[in-house]
Design a protein around this motif. Sequence first.
Motif, PDB file in Angstrom:
ATOM      1  N   THR A 144       0.843  -1.191   0.000  1.00  0.00           N
ATOM      2  CA  THR A 144       0.000   0.000   0.000  1.00  0.00           C
ATOM      3  C   THR A 144       0.875   1.238   0.000  1.00  0.00           C
ATOM      4  OG1 THR A 144      -1.792  -1.145   1.153  1.00  0.00           O
ATOM      5  CG2 THR A 144      -1.820   1.254   1.250  1.00  0.00           C
ATOM      6  N   LEU A 145       0.501   2.191  -0.853  1.00  0.00           N
ATOM      7  CA  LEU A 145       1.185   3.480  -0.961  1.00  0.00           C
ATOM      8  C   LEU A 145       0.400   4.549  -0.217  1.00  0.00           C
ATOM      9  CD1 LEU A 145       1.729   3.472  -4.818  1.00  0.00           C
ATOM     10  CD2 LEU A 145       3.534   3.239  -3.111  1.00  0.00           C
ATOM     11  N   LYS A 146       1.096   5.537   0.277  1.00  0.00           N
ATOM     12  CA  LYS A 146       0.480   6.723   0.872  1.00  0.00           C
ATOM     13  C   LYS A 146       1.085   7.915   0.137  1.00  0.00           C
ATOM     14  CE  LYS A 146       0.044   9.039   5.360  1.00  0.00           C
ATOM     15  NZ  LYS A 146       0.441   8.917   6.788  1.00  0.00           N
ATOM     16  N   ILE A 147       0.232   8.619  -0.618  1.00  0.00           N
ATOM     17  CA  ILE A 147       0.669   9.731  -1.457  1.00  0.00           C
ATOM     18  C   ILE A 147      -0.168  10.949  -1.108  1.00  0.00           C
ATOM     19  CG2 ILE A 147       1.039  10.520  -3.829  1.00  0.00           C
ATOM     20  CD1 ILE A 147       0.723   7.555  -4.703  1.00  0.00           C
ATOM     21  N   LYS A 148       0.441  12.113  -1.053  1.00  0.00           N
ATOM     22  CA  LYS A 148      -0.335  13.328  -0.808  1.00  0.00           C
ATOM     23  C   LYS A 148      -1.386  13.475  -1.901  1.00  0.00           C
ATOM     24  CE  LYS A 148       2.741  16.215   1.839  1.00  0.00           C
ATOM     25  NZ  LYS A 148       3.329  17.534   1.979  1.00  0.00           N
ATOM     26  N   THR A 149      -2.597  13.781  -1.485  1.00  0.00           N
ATOM     27  CA  THR A 149      -3.687  13.961  -2.450  1.00  0.00           C
ATOM     28  C   THR A 149      -3.326  15.033  -3.467  1.00  0.00           C
ATOM     29  OG1 THR A 149      -5.280  13.253  -0.788  1.00  0.00           O
ATOM     30  CG2 THR A 149      -6.152  14.500  -2.667  1.00  0.00           C
ATOM     31  N   SER A 150      -2.695  16.100  -3.004  1.00  0.00           N
ATOM     32  CA  SER A 150      -2.309  17.174  -3.930  1.00  0.00           C
ATOM     33  C   SER A 150      -1.295  16.683  -4.962  1.00  0.00           C
ATOM     34  CB  SER A 150      -1.759  18.376  -3.161  1.00  0.00           C
ATOM     35  OG  SER A 150      -0.614  18.006  -2.410  1.00  0.00           O
ATOM     36  N   ASP A 151      -0.429  15.740  -4.593  1.00  0.00           N
ATOM     37  CA  ASP A 151       0.524  15.195  -5.567  1.00  0.00           C
ATOM     38  C   ASP A 151      -0.188  14.338  -6.611  1.00  0.00           C
ATOM     39  OD1 ASP A 151       2.696  16.471  -4.453  1.00  0.00           O
ATOM     40  OD2 ASP A 151       3.457  14.690  -3.414  1.00  0.00           O
ATOM     41  N   VAL A 152      -1.245  13.644  -6.194  1.00  0.00           N
ATOM     42  CA  VAL A 152      -2.012  12.848  -7.149  1.00  0.00           C
ATOM     43  C   VAL A 152      -2.731  13.777  -8.124  1.00  0.00           C
ATOM     44  CG1 VAL A 152      -3.956  11.252  -7.436  1.00  0.00           C
ATOM     45  CG2 VAL A 152      -2.274  10.850  -5.630  1.00  0.00           C
ATOM     46  N   THR A 153      -3.405  14.800  -7.585  1.00  0.00           N
ATOM     47  CA  THR A 153      -4.233  15.662  -8.443  1.00  0.00           C
ATOM     48  C   THR A 153      -3.441  16.693  -9.225  1.00  0.00           C
ATOM     49  OG1 THR A 153      -4.687  17.165  -6.596  1.00  0.00           O
ATOM     50  CG2 THR A 153      -6.268  15.375  -6.979  1.00  0.00           C
ATOM     51  N   LYS A 154      -2.340  17.180  -8.677  1.00  0.00           N
ATOM     52  CA  LYS A 154      -1.595  18.256  -9.334  1.00  0.00           C
ATOM     53  C   LYS A 154      -0.337  17.794 -10.077  1.00  0.00           C
ATOM     54  CE  LYS A 154      -3.106  22.085  -6.375  1.00  0.00           C
ATOM     55  NZ  LYS A 154      -4.300  21.526  -5.848  1.00  0.00           N
ATOM     56  N   LYS A 155       0.116  16.579  -9.786  1.00  0.00           N
ATOM     57  CA  LYS A 155       1.304  16.067 -10.468  1.00  0.00           C
ATOM     58  C   LYS A 155       1.004  14.801 -11.282  1.00  0.00           C
ATOM     59  CE  LYS A 155       4.748  17.694  -7.079  1.00  0.00           C
ATOM     60  NZ  LYS A 155       5.790  17.232  -6.136  1.00  0.00           N
ATOM     61  N   LEU A 156       0.581  13.737 -10.595  1.00  0.00           N
ATOM     62  CA  LEU A 156       0.422  12.441 -11.257  1.00  0.00           C
ATOM     63  C   LEU A 156      -0.612  12.487 -12.386  1.00  0.00           C
ATOM     64  CD1 LEU A 156       1.088   9.424 -11.435  1.00  0.00           C
ATOM     65  CD2 LEU A 156      -0.732   9.023  -9.751  1.00  0.00           C
ATOM     66  N   LEU A 157      -1.814  12.930 -12.077  1.00  0.00           N
ATOM     67  CA  LEU A 157      -2.864  12.919 -13.109  1.00  0.00           C
ATOM     68  C   LEU A 157      -2.516  13.817 -14.292  1.00  0.00           C
ATOM     69  CD1 LEU A 157      -6.078  12.690 -10.903  1.00  0.00           C
ATOM     70  CD2 LEU A 157      -4.801  10.849 -12.035  1.00  0.00           C
ATOM     71  N   PRO A 158      -2.026  15.039 -14.083  1.00  0.00           N
ATOM     72  CA  PRO A 158      -1.629  15.847 -15.244  1.00  0.00           C
ATOM     73  C   PRO A 158      -0.509  15.191 -16.071  1.00  0.00           C
ATOM     74  CG  PRO A 158      -1.925  17.266 -13.346  1.00  0.00           C
ATOM     75  CD  PRO A 158      -1.996  15.841 -12.846  1.00  0.00           C
ATOM     76  N   MET A 159       0.453  14.541 -15.394  1.00  0.00           N
ATOM     77  CA  MET A 159       1.533  13.862 -16.125  1.00  0.00           C
ATOM     78  C   MET A 159       0.992  12.736 -16.996  1.00  0.00           C
ATOM     79  SD  MET A 159       4.594  13.480 -13.416  1.00  0.00           S
ATOM     80  CE  MET A 159       5.140  14.868 -12.465  1.00  0.00           C
ATOM     81  N   LEU A 160      -0.079  12.113 -16.527  1.00  0.00           N
ATOM     82  CA  LEU A 160      -0.689  11.021 -17.280  1.00  0.00           C
ATOM     83  C   LEU A 160      -1.718  11.515 -18.278  1.00  0.00           C
ATOM     84  CD1 LEU A 160      -1.199   8.440 -14.364  1.00  0.00           C
ATOM     85  CD2 LEU A 160       0.602   8.441 -16.106  1.00  0.00           C
ATOM     86  N   GLY A 161      -1.957  12.827 -18.296  1.00  0.00           N
ATOM     87  CA  GLY A 161      -2.927  13.390 -19.225  1.00  0.00           C
ATOM     88  C   GLY A 161      -4.364  13.078 -18.849  1.00  0.00           C
ATOM     89  N   ILE A 162      -4.613  12.965 -17.554  1.00  0.00           N
ATOM     90  CA  ILE A 162      -5.944  12.579 -17.078  1.00  0.00           C
ATOM     91  C   ILE A 162      -6.617  13.749 -16.385  1.00  0.00           C
ATOM     92  CG2 ILE A 162      -7.185  11.108 -15.440  1.00  0.00           C
ATOM     93  CD1 ILE A 162      -4.924   9.017 -15.966  1.00  0.00           C
TER      94      ILE A 162
END
Length: 169
Positions: A144-162
């Motif tokens: 299980t991973l624990k990631i800051k929600t802001s990193d998911v919404t502001k970094k990961l999803l934009p990098m994936l084009g989502i």
Amino acid sequence: MNNTNLSRTAAEICAYLENVEIEFSLVTHAPAFTIEECAEVEKLIGGRICKNLFLQTATGSACYLLMLDGNKKFVTKDVSKKLGSSRLSFAPPEAMRDMLNTSPGSLSVTSLVFDKDKRVALAIDADILKEEYICCHPSDNTATLKIKTSDVTKKLLPMLGIEPKIINI
């Protein structure tokens, strides 16, 4: 990070997150298939694990990854209406493997790293975004991973084009 105890897919996700400089915590544990089993993992990781459902339209022409609070019930007709989609149902495990390189019980937002053809739309229950962290499996329910929600919404999803669709459940 030492990824020797992780599956290949989990190690790939962790390597991807490290490569794009998204910080995370990781714990390994016995397989956790249900929200009830995840309750024990939540004590280890120090955060709540969200429920992740892989859905498709009746014709299979559209697929969705739905992230919602583990304590909330999934009501097909309500979610279908909020997504402006025909009646949704659970997609078959084969589709999850083909599109997201994962299996039931291991699905999470990080599985979208494997959706190279952008075939899966993301829908997020608005309450998930109120949490400081998103805790999820890295396409492997023995970690299980624990990631800051802001990193998911502001970094990961934009990098994936989502661009996720935020809904209230």
